[in-house]
Design an enzyme around this catalytic site. Sequence first.
Site, short mmCIF file in Angstrom:
data_model
loop_
_atom_site.label_atom_id
_atom_site.label_comp_id
_atom_site.label_asym_id
_atom_site.label_seq_id
_atom_site.Cartn_x
_atom_site.Cartn_y
_atom_site.Cartn_z
N ASP A 89 -6.35 3.36 -4.70
CA ASP A 89 -6.31 2.31 -3.67
C ASP A 89 -5.82 0.99 -4.29
O ASP A 89 -6.47 0.44 -5.17
CB ASP A 89 -7.72 2.11 -3.10
N TYR A 120 -3.26 -7.45 -4.68
CA TYR A 120 -3.90 -7.24 -6.00
C TYR A 120 -2.90 -7.51 -7.13
O TYR A 120 -3.29 -7.63 -8.29
CB TYR A 120 -4.44 -5.81 -6.16
N LYS A 150 -1.72 -1.98 0.85
CA LYS A 150 -2.10 -2.81 2.02
C LYS A 150 -1.18 -4.02 2.10
O LYS A 150 -0.71 -4.53 1.07
CB LYS A 150 -3.55 -3.30 1.89
N HIS A 187 -4.33 -5.43 5.76
CA HIS A 187 -5.46 -5.77 4.89
C HIS A 187 -6.55 -6.57 5.62
O HIS A 187 -7.75 -6.30 5.47
CB HIS A 187 -4.92 -6.57 3.70
#
Length: 284
Positions: free
Chosen positions: A48, A53, A78, A111
């Site tokens: 994931d 990120y 996402k 997200h």
Amino acid sequence: MKSLIDTYTLNNGVKVPIVGFGTWQTPDGAIAKVAVKSALSSGYRHIDTAEMYGNEKSIGAAIKESGVSRNSLFITSKLSNSDHSYEKAATAIEKSLRDLQVSTLDLFLIHWPNPKMFRDSDWKKHLQDTWRALEDAYKAGKIKAIGVSNFKEHHFDILKETQTVKPMVNQIRICPGDYNEELIDYCRNENILLEAYSPLGTGKIFTDKIMAEIAEKNNRTVAQVCLRWSLQHDFLPLPKSIHEDRIEENSHLFDFELSDSDMATIDNLKNIVGHVADPDTAEF
Ligand SMILES: NC(=O)c1ccc[n+]([C@@H]2O[C@H](COP(=O)([O-])OP(=O)(O)OC[C@H]3O[C@@H](n4cnc5c(N)ncnc54)[C@H](OP(=O)(O)O)[C@@H]3O)[C@@H](O)[C@H]2O)c1
């Protein structure tokens, strides 16, 4: 439920491994590469990540270098909060595919439903347009399943006004001490799979005495008890670690079972890991 590669089936028939490896706060570069390679060696087959990120490139490289075949993996990314429009979402999907070095994604999520930067404009229209971009990528075969994250019931209502494909997943914070039962019931009634993010409370669970007692009694660690609790509730936990020994520890979830009484004790824990941000008022 016997191993990390057992699967849940999404509402479009796609199968997803019941535990995912979390990669938030996993810095791009050597740390992300080592973490993902360790996870793959420990048997995780579901990764994931998210554009926000900042580690998709390293994750893509780690997967390539690991030699694990692409078709045995389930990869989720996402959409960044800044990309809530049809065009930006369509471009972002292409970028995630490129950075992760894959021709298809297994799952792509919105997200957050209501990012701060769109809140004062027509955020509902932005959300509907964004979902249409995900639907089109899904229909074009670039993504095998599409879903959302941090959605509450009224956000699903906004999608329902225009959607032609129903979300398959809602990824929300579900951890002992912080989970929304009404939202969980809603998603289950809608046949939307619940992915449990921050299943260890982003590390806050480790100071709770009751969790420590249950772990000791079961001869397991707090992390294992937490993740097992999640699985016994049919959630899909996404534990994160950058430490090889913890990544391995968090994969040993299938040689014990929590009793009904331990499950009930954990269900009743309150205020032990703080609370998730409200997507309609969060500062991002
Ligand atoms: N959709 C969203 O909005 C959203 C939001 C948050 C998270 N997520 C996803 O969910 C994943 C997990 O959530 P999270 O990152 O908040 O954290 P988490 O998995 O709940 O907890 C991770 C923390 O616990 C520590 N830890 C992990 N295993 C441990 C063990 N066996 N013993 C002791 N400490 C341990 C980690 O430290 P070390 O890393 O130092 O080992 C880290 O500090 C994320 O990585 C991300 O993929 C999604």
